[in-house]
Design a protein around this motif. Structure first.
Motif, short mmCIF file in Angstrom:
data_model
loop_
_atom_site.label_atom_id
_atom_site.label_comp_id
_atom_site.label_asym_id
_atom_site.label_seq_id
_atom_site.Cartn_x
_atom_site.Cartn_y
_atom_site.Cartn_z
N ASN A 55 34.27 3.69 83.05
CA ASN A 55 33.09 3.84 83.89
C ASN A 55 32.27 2.56 83.98
N ALA A 56 32.83 1.43 83.55
CA ALA A 56 32.10 0.16 83.55
C ALA A 56 31.67 -0.23 84.95
N SER A 57 30.52 -0.87 85.02
CA SER A 57 30.00 -1.34 86.30
C SER A 57 30.16 -2.85 86.47
N MET A 58 30.47 -3.56 85.36
CA MET A 58 30.54 -5.02 85.39
C MET A 58 31.78 -5.54 84.68
N ALA A 59 32.11 -6.79 85.02
CA ALA A 59 33.14 -7.54 84.32
C ALA A 59 32.69 -9.00 84.28
N SER A 60 33.33 -9.80 83.44
CA SER A 60 32.99 -11.22 83.32
C SER A 60 34.28 -12.04 83.32
N LYS A 85 30.86 -9.98 87.61
CA LYS A 85 31.35 -9.27 88.78
C LYS A 85 30.87 -7.82 88.74
N ASN A 86 30.32 -7.37 89.87
CA ASN A 86 29.99 -5.95 90.05
C ASN A 86 31.28 -5.27 90.51
N SER A 112 21.15 -9.75 90.16
CA SER A 112 21.37 -8.74 91.19
C SER A 112 22.69 -9.00 91.89
N PHE A 113 23.43 -7.92 92.15
CA PHE A 113 24.75 -8.00 92.78
C PHE A 113 24.78 -7.11 94.01
N GLU A 114 25.50 -7.55 95.00
CA GLU A 114 25.89 -6.69 96.11
C GLU A 114 27.10 -5.89 95.63
N PRO A 115 27.46 -4.82 96.32
CA PRO A 115 28.64 -4.06 95.91
C PRO A 115 29.90 -4.95 95.83
N ARG A 116 30.66 -4.77 94.76
CA ARG A 116 31.93 -5.48 94.55
C ARG A 116 31.82 -7.00 94.81
N SER A 117 30.80 -7.60 94.22
CA SER A 117 30.57 -9.04 94.42
C SER A 117 30.51 -9.76 93.09
N GLU A 118 30.56 -11.10 93.17
CA GLU A 118 30.46 -11.96 92.00
C GLU A 118 29.18 -12.76 92.06
N VAL A 119 28.63 -13.08 90.87
CA VAL A 119 27.44 -13.91 90.76
C VAL A 119 27.66 -14.91 89.64
N SER A 120 27.38 -16.19 89.91
CA SER A 120 27.42 -17.21 88.85
C SER A 120 26.09 -17.20 88.13
N VAL A 121 26.14 -17.23 86.81
CA VAL A 121 24.95 -17.14 85.98
C VAL A 121 24.96 -18.27 84.96
N SER A 122 23.80 -18.87 84.73
CA SER A 122 23.62 -19.88 83.69
C SER A 122 22.68 -19.31 82.64
N LEU A 123 23.20 -19.13 81.43
CA LEU A 123 22.40 -18.58 80.34
C LEU A 123 21.89 -19.73 79.48
N LYS A 124 20.58 -19.72 79.20
CA LYS A 124 19.94 -20.80 78.44
C LYS A 124 19.60 -20.31 77.04
N PHE A 125 20.28 -20.90 76.05
CA PHE A 125 20.09 -20.55 74.65
C PHE A 125 19.29 -21.62 73.93
N THR A 126 18.52 -21.21 72.92
CA THR A 126 17.80 -22.13 72.04
C THR A 126 18.14 -21.78 70.61
N VAL A 152 24.63 -1.57 79.77
CA VAL A 152 25.82 -1.30 80.57
C VAL A 152 26.96 -2.28 80.29
N PHE A 153 26.65 -3.39 79.59
CA PHE A 153 27.67 -4.41 79.34
C PHE A 153 27.14 -5.34 78.27
N ARG A 154 28.06 -6.02 77.58
CA ARG A 154 27.66 -7.00 76.56
C ARG A 154 28.72 -8.07 76.43
N LEU A 155 28.28 -9.24 75.99
CA LEU A 155 29.19 -10.34 75.67
C LEU A 155 28.87 -10.83 74.27
N PRO A 156 29.85 -10.87 73.36
CA PRO A 156 29.62 -11.42 72.03
C PRO A 156 29.32 -12.92 72.11
#
Length: 191
Positions: A55-60, A85-86, A112-126, A152-156
């Motif tokens: 039932n996942a809504s996302m992938a990476s 990816k949505n 935010s994603f449109e249906p069945r779309s991909e989004v590039s994301v930059s995560l900033k860690f400190t 709904v989703f997680r990345l280690p």
């Protein structure tokens, strides 16, 4: 039959990495008898929950975020880029937050994603050295994606951190090693 074969049947367009991210991204964290979470290096992403993966809504495009072996004196900022990816036929809006070791933080981010779309994301860690308990420490946790307050989703996320000092020697310093790479941990003489 493998763990990823059923999600592949439902989402045939997903790559192997994306399928693995679905299985890992919906896993359940494991805790010891005192309720303390096991480290990611010890148990990985957690216990597979195939019902949640289906039932996942996302992938990476990546299954985990490795910050690598990091040296730090005071504070270090790091950037991790990934593609999300949505995989559902409806719009999706999530908030990404880091939960884990106190020495690592991340700027929360809305995606935010449109249906069945991909989004590039930059995560900033400190990474902040004063919050480390020892001079060599494993720093881990999860970037968790929440929709309407529900995960709904997680990345280690994992880094091995070595605290260093900015102390410098005055005068001649002889490092007893055969190369710059070998110098870490070598015997040093102050002349």
């Amino acid at each position: 039959m493998s763990t990823t074969s059923i999600p592949k049947f439902l989402n045939p367009e997903l790559s192997v990495a994306e399928l693995k991210s679905v299985v890992m991204g919906t896993a359940k964290s494991m805790v010891d008898k005192d309720g303390q979470a096991y480290s990611i290096s010890r148990i990985g992403a957690g216990r597979v929950q195939i019902d949640k993966a289906l039932n996942a809504s996302m992938a990476s495009n990546t299954v985990s975020l490795s910050l690598g072996a990091v040296r730090i004196e005071k504070q270090k900022k790091m950037l991790q880029n990934l593609v999300l990816k949505n995989i559902k036929p409806e719009k999706l809006k999530v908030t990404a937050v880091f939960e884990g070791h106190q020495a690592l933080s991340m700027e929360p981010q809305d995606v935010s994603f449109e249906p069945r779309s991909e989004v590039s994301v930059s995560l900033k860690f400190t990474l902040t050295s004063r919050l480390l308990k020892s001079s060599l420490e494993e720093v881990d946790g999860y970037v968790k994606f929440y929709q309407d307050g529900k995960e709904v989703f997680r990345l280690p996320v994992l880094a091995v951190v070595r605290k260093t000092s900015g102390i410098s020697a005055g005068g001649a310093l002889t490092v007893n090693s055969t190369s710059k790479i070998d110098s870490d941990g070598s015997f040093v003489e102050l002349g």
